[in-house]
Design a protein around this motif. Structure first.
Motif, short mmCIF file in Angstrom:
data_model
loop_
_atom_site.label_atom_id
_atom_site.label_comp_id
_atom_site.label_asym_id
_atom_site.label_seq_id
_atom_site.Cartn_x
_atom_site.Cartn_y
_atom_site.Cartn_z
N VAL A 202 0.86 -1.19 0.00
CA VAL A 202 0.00 0.00 0.00
C VAL A 202 0.90 1.24 0.00
O VAL A 202 1.67 1.45 0.94
CB VAL A 202 -0.95 0.01 1.21
CG1 VAL A 202 -1.80 1.27 1.21
CG2 VAL A 202 -1.84 -1.24 1.18
N LYS A 203 0.80 2.02 -1.06
CA LYS A 203 1.68 3.17 -1.23
C LYS A 203 1.16 4.40 -0.49
O LYS A 203 -0.05 4.59 -0.34
CB LYS A 203 1.81 3.50 -2.72
CG LYS A 203 2.34 2.36 -3.58
CD LYS A 203 3.75 1.98 -3.21
CE LYS A 203 4.31 0.95 -4.16
NZ LYS A 203 5.66 0.49 -3.73
N THR A 204 2.08 5.25 -0.09
CA THR A 204 1.72 6.53 0.51
C THR A 204 2.68 7.59 0.03
O THR A 204 3.86 7.32 -0.20
CB THR A 204 1.74 6.44 2.06
OG1 THR A 204 1.16 7.61 2.61
CG2 THR A 204 3.15 6.27 2.60
N GLY A 205 2.17 8.82 -0.18
CA GLY A 205 3.04 9.89 -0.63
C GLY A 205 2.53 10.56 -1.90
O GLY A 205 1.42 10.30 -2.37
N SER A 206 3.36 11.39 -2.49
CA SER A 206 2.93 12.26 -3.59
C SER A 206 2.61 11.51 -4.87
O SER A 206 1.95 12.07 -5.76
CB SER A 206 4.03 13.31 -3.88
OG SER A 206 5.22 12.68 -4.34
N GLY A 207 3.04 10.26 -4.99
CA GLY A 207 2.74 9.49 -6.19
C GLY A 207 1.72 8.40 -5.95
O GLY A 207 1.47 7.57 -6.82
N LEU A 213 -0.45 9.34 5.01
CA LEU A 213 -0.20 8.10 5.73
C LEU A 213 -1.47 7.61 6.41
O LEU A 213 -1.74 6.40 6.46
CB LEU A 213 0.92 8.30 6.75
CG LEU A 213 1.36 7.06 7.54
CD1 LEU A 213 1.78 5.93 6.61
CD2 LEU A 213 2.48 7.42 8.50
N GLU A 214 -2.27 8.52 6.92
CA GLU A 214 -3.52 8.14 7.60
C GLU A 214 -4.46 7.39 6.64
O GLU A 214 -5.00 6.34 6.98
CB GLU A 214 -4.22 9.38 8.16
CG GLU A 214 -5.52 9.06 8.89
CD GLU A 214 -6.23 10.31 9.39
OE1 GLU A 214 -7.27 10.16 10.07
OE2 GLU A 214 -5.76 11.43 9.11
N ASN A 215 -4.64 7.94 5.44
CA ASN A 215 -5.51 7.28 4.46
C ASN A 215 -4.93 5.95 4.00
O ASN A 215 -5.67 4.98 3.77
CB ASN A 215 -5.74 8.19 3.26
CG ASN A 215 -6.67 9.34 3.58
OD1 ASN A 215 -7.39 9.31 4.57
ND2 ASN A 215 -6.64 10.37 2.76
N SER A 216 -3.62 5.89 3.86
CA SER A 216 -2.97 4.65 3.45
C SER A 216 -3.14 3.57 4.52
O SER A 216 -3.38 2.40 4.21
CB SER A 216 -1.48 4.88 3.19
OG SER A 216 -1.29 5.80 2.13
N ARG A 217 -3.04 3.97 5.79
CA ARG A 217 -3.28 3.02 6.89
C ARG A 217 -4.72 2.51 6.87
O ARG A 217 -4.97 1.32 7.06
CB ARG A 217 -2.98 3.69 8.23
CG ARG A 217 -1.52 3.86 8.58
CD ARG A 217 -1.38 4.53 9.94
NE ARG A 217 -0.02 4.84 10.28
CZ ARG A 217 0.82 3.98 10.85
NH1 ARG A 217 0.42 2.75 11.13
NH2 ARG A 217 2.05 4.35 11.15
N ALA A 236 0.02 -6.62 5.00
CA ALA A 236 0.34 -5.46 4.16
C ALA A 236 1.56 -4.73 4.68
O ALA A 236 1.84 -4.72 5.89
CB ALA A 236 -0.85 -4.49 4.12
N LEU A 237 2.29 -4.12 3.76
CA LEU A 237 3.33 -3.16 4.08
C LEU A 237 2.90 -1.82 3.50
O LEU A 237 2.36 -1.77 2.38
CB LEU A 237 4.68 -3.58 3.48
CG LEU A 237 5.29 -4.89 3.95
CD1 LEU A 237 6.65 -5.11 3.28
CD2 LEU A 237 5.44 -4.92 5.46
N ILE A 238 3.12 -0.75 4.23
CA ILE A 238 2.87 0.60 3.72
C ILE A 238 4.22 1.18 3.32
O ILE A 238 5.12 1.33 4.16
CB ILE A 238 2.18 1.48 4.77
CG1 ILE A 238 0.84 0.86 5.18
CG2 ILE A 238 1.97 2.89 4.24
CD1 ILE A 238 0.13 1.60 6.30
N THR A 239 4.38 1.47 2.03
CA THR A 239 5.69 1.87 1.51
C THR A 239 5.63 3.25 0.85
O THR A 239 4.59 3.71 0.41
CB THR A 239 6.22 0.83 0.50
OG1 THR A 239 5.40 0.83 -0.68
CG2 THR A 239 6.23 -0.56 1.11
N ASP A 240 6.78 3.88 0.79
CA ASP A 240 6.90 5.27 0.37
C ASP A 240 6.79 5.44 -1.15
O ASP A 240 7.43 4.73 -1.91
CB ASP A 240 8.24 5.83 0.84
CG ASP A 240 8.43 7.28 0.45
OD1 ASP A 240 7.61 8.11 0.88
OD2 ASP A 240 9.38 7.58 -0.31
N SER A 433 6.77 2.36 6.10
CA SER A 433 6.22 3.09 7.24
C SER A 433 5.63 2.19 8.30
O SER A 433 5.71 2.48 9.49
CB SER A 433 5.13 4.07 6.76
OG SER A 433 5.64 4.98 5.83
N ALA A 434 5.00 1.12 7.86
CA ALA A 434 4.31 0.25 8.82
C ALA A 434 3.99 -1.07 8.16
O ALA A 434 4.03 -1.21 6.95
CB ALA A 434 3.01 0.91 9.30
#
Length: 439
Positions: A202-207, A213-217, A236-240, A433-434
């Motif tokens: 699950v990606k988080t950030g400008s792309g 991060l909250e929405n990605s979580r 899941a992993l939350i990645t940049d 991130s998590a």
């Protein structure tokens, strides 16, 4: 009692919790044609505004799964697993992950998609390989999975067909961003693929589609909870995604990047860490490795030994591509007519990257679709993309552009320059991130 789809729409519009049977009848009727597209659009809008409880999301996911064929891999002699990414720029992880897992005895029947908006699509990347078929019949798909250990193909007509049609409706009715609907869309296809384990990136950030991060979580937790609730072991992993994951963005260029990665010629550090972390998670989840350290060592050995590259080569050949693609990649990936470096107008470190802007620059070159019917140019894009913290000046370019003509090159160059902001101190964005473990 006669089933009336409008009653389901009204109850969800009013915020009621729908019984699983009502959801199943509504989606079943949609798949059979007794529920209209207009009613499905109204249902999607009601869900968008009123959302769904976790049991409702599970019921919706299962109903969409059951709208078509559910694959059975019980004849295989090892675990069956897959990975899904929520999308980004320079995210070609699937091209390395599938053969790495195959090399350690995990079968990967990967059902992938095409590019959406600013994000690249795995199937569009494979279309850059001459002869590779992303739409094999079921017999060939099963043969390649069994023989090569992995096969990366597109969604067939009989796998979760209700999702395919409902997604098209959501795309034109402003309901794409609903976490409930995103969850069901992603997982219905994975459940239909007959998996035993699934890892989510699950990606988080400008792309990312979920930039915060909250929405990605929230999305990661929904996906993990629903998948496990539907009987599929999932984490899941939350990645940049605040910068492109690979140093290449564009279909053929990302294939080249992946082959160089598998053969050890060039391995982007961030891309390698995310790929191996996802592989190690699946090695643990499937019982292929007994500890985190053992899982990491196992997948690193599969990559470093060349066994993963061999699996990739076999998959490409058995799905119709050249038998010597890995050895003679340059002969098969046609270069773009224009290849040149792009330099920043000022000097400084890259402290911010509008990663979505980078993806849209690839689209502007012809490497993505402005409309659903657009043809993809597989040769265009960028490579040697500078990451955050890189000092850019007269001798260090932002990237190397690959373009079809001068007009598109000039437009994409302007877009890429606008996507990079220079300064003194780049941010420190954690790559992972998590993690969200199975529930």
């Amino acid at each position: 009692m006669v089933f009336l789809p409008q009653e389901v729409i009204i109850r969800k519009r009013d915020g009621d919790v729908l019984p699983a049977d009502d959801i199943a009848q509504f989606i079943g009727g949609f798949a059979e044609g007794t529920v209209s597209h207009a009613q499905a659009a109204a249902f999607a809008m009601a869900v968008y505004f009123k959302d769904m409880t976790m049991p409702e999301r599970v019921a919706l996911t299962l109903a969409m799964r059951d709208s078509g064929t559910v694959l059975d891999w019980s004849d295989l002699d090892g675990p069956v697993a897959d990975k899904h990414s929520t999308g980004g720029v320079g995210d070609n992880v699937s091209l390395m992950l599938a053969p790495i897992l195959a090399a350690i005895g995990i079968y990967v029947p990967m059902i992938s998609g095409r590019g959406l908006g600013h994000t690249g699509g795995t199937l569009d990347k494979f279309d850059a390989i001459p002869g590779y078929t992303t739409s094999p019949d079921n017999a060939l798909f099963r043969h390649v999975v069994k023989s090569a250990g992995c096969a990366i193909i597109g969604q067939t007509a009989d796998l979760a067909p209700a999702d395919k049609t409902l997604y098209a409706i959501r795309d034109v009715t402003g309901t794409v961003e609903s976490i409930s609907l995103i969850t069901a869309s992603i997982l219905s296809k994975k459940l239909a693929a007959g998996l035993g384990a699934l890892i989510l990136d699950v990606k988080t950030g400008s792309g990312a589609f979920m930039p915060t991060l909250e929405n990605s979580r929230d999305l990661a937790q929904s996906l993990v909870d629903v998948a496990n609730g539907a009987g599929l072991q999932t984490s899941a992993l939350i990645t940049d995604m605040n910068e492109p994951l690979a140093s290449a963005a564009g279909n053929g260029l990302e294939v080249r990047n992946a082959v160089d990665f598998l053969t050890g010629k060039h391995q982007d550090a961030r891309l390698k860490e995310v790929t191996l972390a996802l592989c190690a998670e699946l090695a643990l989840m499937t019982g292929t490795a007994s500890s985190a350290a053992a899982a990491r060592q196992l997948v690193e050995d599969a990559l470093d030994s060349g066994r993963a590259a061999e699996r990739f080569a076999r998959m490409v050949a058995e799905l119709g591509g050249p038998s010597d693609f890995v050895e003679r990649m340059d002969d098969y990936l046609a270069p773009a007519p224009i290849v040149r470096d792009i330099f920043a107008d000022d000097e400084g470190k890259a402290i911010d990257i509008d990663t979505r802007g980078v993806g849209m620059a690839v689209v502007a070159l012809g490497g993505g679709r402005a409309t659903p019917t657009d043809t993809i140019d597989h040769a265009v894009g960028f490579d040697r993309l500078a990451g955050l913290g890189t000092r850019l000046y007269a001798k260090t370019p932002i990237a190397r552009i690959h373009a079809r003509d001068e007009a598109s090159a000039a437009d994409a160059e302007k877009r890429l320059k606008a996507a990079y902001r220079l300064g003194d101190t780049p941010p420190r964005n954690p790559l992972i991130s998590a993690s969200v473990p199975p529930t």
